[in-house]
Design an enzyme around this catalytic site. Structure first.
Site, short mmCIF file in Angstrom:
data_model
loop_
_atom_site.label_atom_id
_atom_site.label_comp_id
_atom_site.label_asym_id
_atom_site.label_seq_id
_atom_site.Cartn_x
_atom_site.Cartn_y
_atom_site.Cartn_z
N GLN A 238 -6.36 12.32 -3.00
CA GLN A 238 -6.95 11.36 -2.05
C GLN A 238 -6.18 11.34 -0.73
O GLN A 238 -6.74 11.02 0.31
CB GLN A 238 -6.95 9.94 -2.64
CG GLN A 238 -7.92 9.70 -3.77
CD GLN A 238 -7.28 9.92 -5.12
OE1 GLN A 238 -6.33 10.70 -5.24
NE2 GLN A 238 -7.79 9.27 -6.15
N GLY B 125 -11.60 3.57 -4.43
CA GLY B 125 -10.89 2.55 -3.65
C GLY B 125 -11.42 1.20 -4.12
O GLY B 125 -12.65 1.00 -4.19
N ALA B 126 -10.49 0.29 -4.46
CA ALA B 126 -10.89 -0.96 -5.13
C ALA B 126 -12.03 -1.72 -4.42
O ALA B 126 -13.05 -2.03 -5.05
CB ALA B 126 -9.66 -1.84 -5.34
N ASP C 137 -4.76 -1.93 -6.52
CA ASP C 137 -5.97 -2.05 -7.36
C ASP C 137 -6.00 -3.37 -8.11
O ASP C 137 -7.07 -3.87 -8.46
CB ASP C 137 -6.06 -0.89 -8.34
CG ASP C 137 -6.59 0.32 -7.62
OD1 ASP C 137 -5.80 0.97 -6.90
OD2 ASP C 137 -7.80 0.59 -7.71
N LYS D 27 -2.27 3.51 -7.01
CA LYS D 27 -2.35 4.93 -7.35
C LYS D 27 -1.03 5.48 -7.89
O LYS D 27 0.04 5.15 -7.39
CB LYS D 27 -2.77 5.70 -6.09
CG LYS D 27 -2.91 7.19 -6.22
CD LYS D 27 -3.78 7.64 -7.36
CE LYS D 27 -5.17 7.04 -7.33
NZ LYS D 27 -5.89 7.17 -8.62
O1 MRU Z 1 -8.43 6.23 -7.96
P1 MRU Z 1 -8.71 5.64 -6.61
O2 MRU Z 1 -8.86 6.68 -5.54
O3 MRU Z 1 -9.88 4.67 -6.66
O4 MRU Z 1 -7.40 4.80 -6.26
C1 MRU Z 1 -7.39 4.02 -5.10
C2 MRU Z 1 -6.10 3.35 -4.80
O5 MRU Z 1 -5.14 3.43 -5.54
C3 MRU Z 1 -6.09 2.49 -3.56
O6 MRU Z 1 -4.79 2.41 -3.04
C4 MRU Z 1 -6.59 1.05 -3.86
O7 MRU Z 1 -7.78 1.08 -4.59
C5 MRU Z 1 -6.79 0.28 -2.63
S1 MRU Z 1 -8.13 0.85 -1.62
C6 MRU Z 1 -8.16 -0.18 -0.27
#
Ligand code: MRU
Length: 340
Positions: free
Chosen positions: A186, A52-53, A227, A238
């Site tokens: 996720q 998650g970013a 992200d 995602k």
């Molecule tokens: O690969 P991940 O699980 O890190 O992907 C996360 C996402 O795509 C989330 O939607 C994004 O990072 C926002 S988290 C608040």
């Protein structure tokens, strides 16, 4: 007013270690890991033990503070995942915090303070995103989301999931449809678990059920995290997000992106310039360690996709909601002016 809900924190600073909730093991096992070296931090980010970013940015910031004497690790940590801009944003903030330090000790103190500050600010930022998003929903709405842009992907509350926690406190009664989010799930492992922990109504669907569910369950809106958001509003999130945006537009359902200012990259003009992480083919050939495809089948495994800005009905930030003229509104936002 304090808003508490029963979702564990994903990252905690412990002076000589960073404690993280191991998101790889959820929902079956609630395990905490201690990260004490730069390699631990790098591995935790790469293998999605923390993801998650915003949570990636916070963990990397603490990682840099942990190894303060070895500031060269900035590049190393920054290379752990390429798409989430929060990672380099947080590391840059830490670099700036030591520009005027006159001793190693002062530098170390500044790094720790700045990393803690990023985490504290992120909680308030996410709460504000939730607050701003709340006006978009009404009692009984059925809302679809993908991946996990929740409390465990941030300091607290999350971005796309933040309004759900605030709505619950106001007894707004929203119902959430969570897409499972292949390849590494996720949505089913994290979002379904997190929302259930928080006492929020959630129904799980597989990604291929999205169109049918939008129609049959009269989905009121889709909300997702991000992200990286380009200067023109194009959004990396995602894999699967782009498909949901196209479906939402086909059904005339509003499609919202929720993200903090730290997720905007005004250096990139459009989504075409955002690097998309490609991950290990084994994530697609297996599900949770069980082989579901021929051993050597060629695989394409992009972790993110780009949703063009014209498919996005609104981008919700801590400073307000942008609706349509993204290029102008993003400039306004970064000049410190208010948007809607
Ligand atoms: O690969 P991940 O699980 O890190 O992907 C996360 C996402 O795509 C989330 O939607 C994004 O990072 C926002 S988290 C608040």
């Amino acid at each position: 007013m304090t808003h508490s809900f029963a979702v564990p924190r994903s990252v905690e600073w412990k002076e000589t270690a960073i404690t993280i909730l191991n998101q790889q093991k959820l929902p079956d096992v609630t395990e905490y890991l201690e990260l004490t070296t730069k390699e631990d931090v790098f591995d935790a980010i790469v293998t999605l033990k923390v993801r998650g970013a915003p949570a990636i940015g916070i963990t990397a910031a603490f990682g840099l503070a942990l190894a303060a004497k070895d500031i060269d690790i900035k590049q190393y940590l920054n290379s752990s995942r390429p798409t989430a801009i929060n990672l380099s944003w947080a590391l840059e903030r830490l670099s700036h915090s030591i520009e005027n330090a006159i001793s190693v000790n002062e530098a170390k103190t500044n790094l720790v303070h700045e990393a803690i500050q990023i985490q504290v600010e992120d909680e308030e930022t996410c709460r504000m995103i939730g607050q701003n998003a709340l006006q978009l929903f009404k009692k009984g709405d059925r809302i679809m989301t993908i991946c996990n842009a929740g409390s465990i992907a941030t300091s607290r509350y999350g971005t796309a999931l933040a309004p759900f926690y605030l709505a619950k406190q106001k007894d707004l009664g929203l119902h959430i449809y969570a897409c499972e989010t292949r390849p590494v799930l996720q949505g089913s492992r994290l979002t379904a678990w997190e929302l259930m922990q928080g006492g929020i109504d959630v129904t799980l669907i597989t990604d291929s059920m999205a169109a049918h569910t939008m129609k049959e369950k009269q989905i009121s809106a889709v909300i997702v995290g991000a992200d990286r958001i380009a200067k023109n509003g194009d959004t990396a999130n995602k894999i699967g997000t782009y498909g949901l945006a196209i479906l939402a537009n086909a059904f005339d359902i509003p499609f919202f992106v929720a993200a903090p200012l730290s997720t905007f990259d005004t250096k990139v003009k459009s989504g075409a310039d955002i690097p998309i992480e490609e991950r290990d083919p084994e994530e697609v050939r297996q599900i949770s360690g069980v082989r579901t495809a021929p051993t050597d089948v060629p695989v394409f495994n992009p972790a993110f996709d780009i949703t063009p800005h014209d498919l996005i009905s609104g981008i919700i930030t801590e400073k307000g909601i942008m609706t349509g003229s993204y290029e102008e509104e993003i400039e306004q936002l970064f000049r410190g002016e208010k948007v809607h």
